[in-house]
Motif scaffolding. Structure first.
Motif, PDB file in Angstrom:
ATOM      1  N   CYS A  57      18.150 158.375 -29.669  1.00  0.00           N
ATOM      2  CA  CYS A  57      17.791 157.004 -29.305  1.00  0.00           C
ATOM      3  C   CYS A  57      18.035 156.740 -27.824  1.00  0.00           C
ATOM      4  N   ARG A  89      11.586 149.542 -28.559  1.00  0.00           N
ATOM      5  CA  ARG A  89      10.517 149.933 -29.484  1.00  0.00           C
ATOM      6  C   ARG A  89      10.074 151.374 -29.246  1.00  0.00           C
ATOM      7  N   SER A  92      12.373 153.324 -31.423  1.00  0.00           N
ATOM      8  CA  SER A  92      12.044 152.927 -32.789  1.00  0.00           C
ATOM      9  C   SER A  92      10.811 153.682 -33.282  1.00  0.00           C
ATOM     10  N   TYR A 139      20.121 156.396 -35.871  1.00  0.00           N
ATOM     11  CA  TYR A 139      19.128 155.440 -35.370  1.00  0.00           C
ATOM     12  C   TYR A 139      19.475 154.016 -35.770  1.00  0.00           C
ATOM     13  N   ASP A 143      20.173 150.967 -33.231  1.00  0.00           N
ATOM     14  CA  ASP A 143      19.291 149.809 -33.178  1.00  0.00           C
ATOM     15  C   ASP A 143      20.008 148.536 -33.619  1.00  0.00           C
ATOM     16  N   HIS A 163      18.213 146.271 -41.559  1.00  0.00           N
ATOM     17  CA  HIS A 163      18.966 147.406 -41.017  1.00  0.00           C
ATOM     18  C   HIS A 163      20.293 147.599 -41.752  1.00  0.00           C
ATOM     19  N   THR A 193       5.929 151.681 -38.822  1.00  0.00           N
ATOM     20  CA  THR A 193       6.571 151.133 -37.623  1.00  0.00           C
ATOM     21  C   THR A 193       5.794 151.383 -36.336  1.00  0.00           C
TER      22      THR A 193
END
Length: 290
Positions: A57, A89, A92, A139, A143, A163, A193
Motif C-alpha cells: 500500500c 484509490r 485500493s 491493505y 486503508d 472495512h 473496486t
C-alpha cells in the motif's frame, strides 16, 4: 504510525490464539517441540504477509502520486484533499486487482476447494490462501487507518463498517484456517473496486461527459450485479447446502458467518441501487445531448 499500531495488536492476537491452541496440546509431549516450531513458523508467515500488504500500500500510494504528477495534467490542478484521495484509490485499485485475481484462482483454478477431496471444505487452506488473506489484512489495516486519520475526507461511516467487518472476518479465517472458501468469495467482490475508482478519477478530472465514463458506468453496473449480488446469492446457497459442515466452525466464526455476510450483502444492495440510479441519469443525459 496508526497502521503499525493495528499491526502490533494483530500480532498479539496471533500470539494469544496460538498460545491457547498450544495449551490444548500439552498432553502430546513427544510432539510439543515440533508444534512450537510449526506454529512459530506459521505465525511468522502470517505476520510477513500482513507486512507485505502494508508495504504494498505504501509503495503504490507513493508511486501513484509520482506517476500521476508526471503524466496526468489534471492531477496537478487538484487540491491537497483530492490528491490524497487520488493516491489512496491507487493502492485500493492495485489491491483489488491482486486480491480478486488470487481469490478467483483459488476458487476456480486450483483444486483446493474441489468436492472430490476428502477434507471438509470449511477446513481447507493453503500457504497461498493464507498469504492472500494476510496481504488483504495489511491493505484493510492501512486503508482503515487512513480513513480514520483523515476522517471524513476518504469516506464516512459506511466505509468504517465495511472495512471493520472485512478485517474482522478475514483475520478470524486466517487465525483458524476455517471457512476460507467463504472469505475468498467475499474477497472476490473487490473486483468491482477498479471501476468504482475509475469513475471517481474521471469525475474529478472533469471527464464526466466522456464516452469512457459512460462505458465504465455500464461495466460497473454489470460487474456489481455479478460480483456483489449474484455471487452473494451463490454464497448463501453454498452455505445452505454445506450447513452440516458450517456448524462445525468454532463458535465465533460460525456466528460471524451468519451475521457479517448479510450485513455486507445489504450494503452491497444499497450501493447497487445508487449505482443503478447514477447509470440511468448518465445514460439519459448522454441521450439528450446527442
Amino acid at each position: 504510525m496508526f497502521p503499525f499500531f493495528l499491526l502490533f495488536s494483530f500480532n498479539n492476537c496471533c500470539c494469544f490464539f496460538l498460545w491457547e491452541r498450544g495449551k490444548r496440546m500439552r498432553g502430546l509431549e513427544m510432539g510439543a517441540g515440533f508444534f512450537t516450531v510449526a506454529t512459530s513458523t506459521k505465525q511468522l508467515g502470517w505476520l510477513s504477509s500482513v507486512l507485505a500488504g502494508i508495504l504494498m500500500c505504501k509503495v503504490v500510494y507513493d508511486l501513484t502520486g509520482v506517476i500521476s504528477a508526471s503524466l496526468v495534467k489534471e492531477y496537478r490542478r487538484l487540491n491537497r484533499k483530492q490528491k490524497l484521495e487520488w493516491d489512496n484509490r491507487g493502492f485500493s485499485t492495485f489491491h483489488a486487482i491482486v486480491a480478486s485475481a488470487c481469490a478467483l484462482y483459488l476458487l476456480l483454478v486450483s483444486d483446493l476447494f474441489y468436492d472430490s477431496r476428502e477434507q471438509l471444505v470449511i477446513n481447507r487452506s493453503s500457504s497461498f490462501s493464507n498469504t492472500t488473506l494476510g496481504v488483504s489484512i495489511g491493505y484493510f489495516l492501512s486503508d482503515l487507518a487512513m480513513i480514520l486519520y483523515q476522517y471524513p475526507a476518504l469516506g464516512g461511516v459506511e466505509y468504517l463498517i465495511h472495512h471493520g467487518l472485512s478485517l474482522f472476518a478475514i483475520t478470524q479465517s486466517l487465525f483458524s484456517g476455517q471457512a476460507q472458501i467463504y472469505i475468498l468469495m467475499v474477497l472476490f467482490t473487490e473486483s468491482t473496486t477498479p471501476f468504482v475508482n475509475l469513475r471517481w478519477y474521471l469525475d474529478v478530472a472533469g471527464l464526466k461527459n466522456s464516452k469512457l465514463y459512460i462505458y465504465n458506468g455500464v461495466t460497473l453496473f454489470l460487474g456489481w450485479l455479478v460480483a456483489r449480488i449474484f455471487l452473494f446469492v451463490f454464497y448463501f446457497y453454498h452455505m445452505y447446502v454445506h450447513f452440516d459442515q458450517v456448524k462445525l466452525v468454532y463458535p465465533l466464526g460460525f456466528y460471524s458467518l451468519l451475521t457479517v455476510p448479510p450485513v455486507l450483502a445489504t450494503m452491497n444492495l444499497f450501493w447497487f441501487w445508487k449505482i443503478a440510479r447514477g447509470m440511468v441519469r448518465t445514460l439519459s443525459k448522454a441521450r439528450h445531448s446527442q
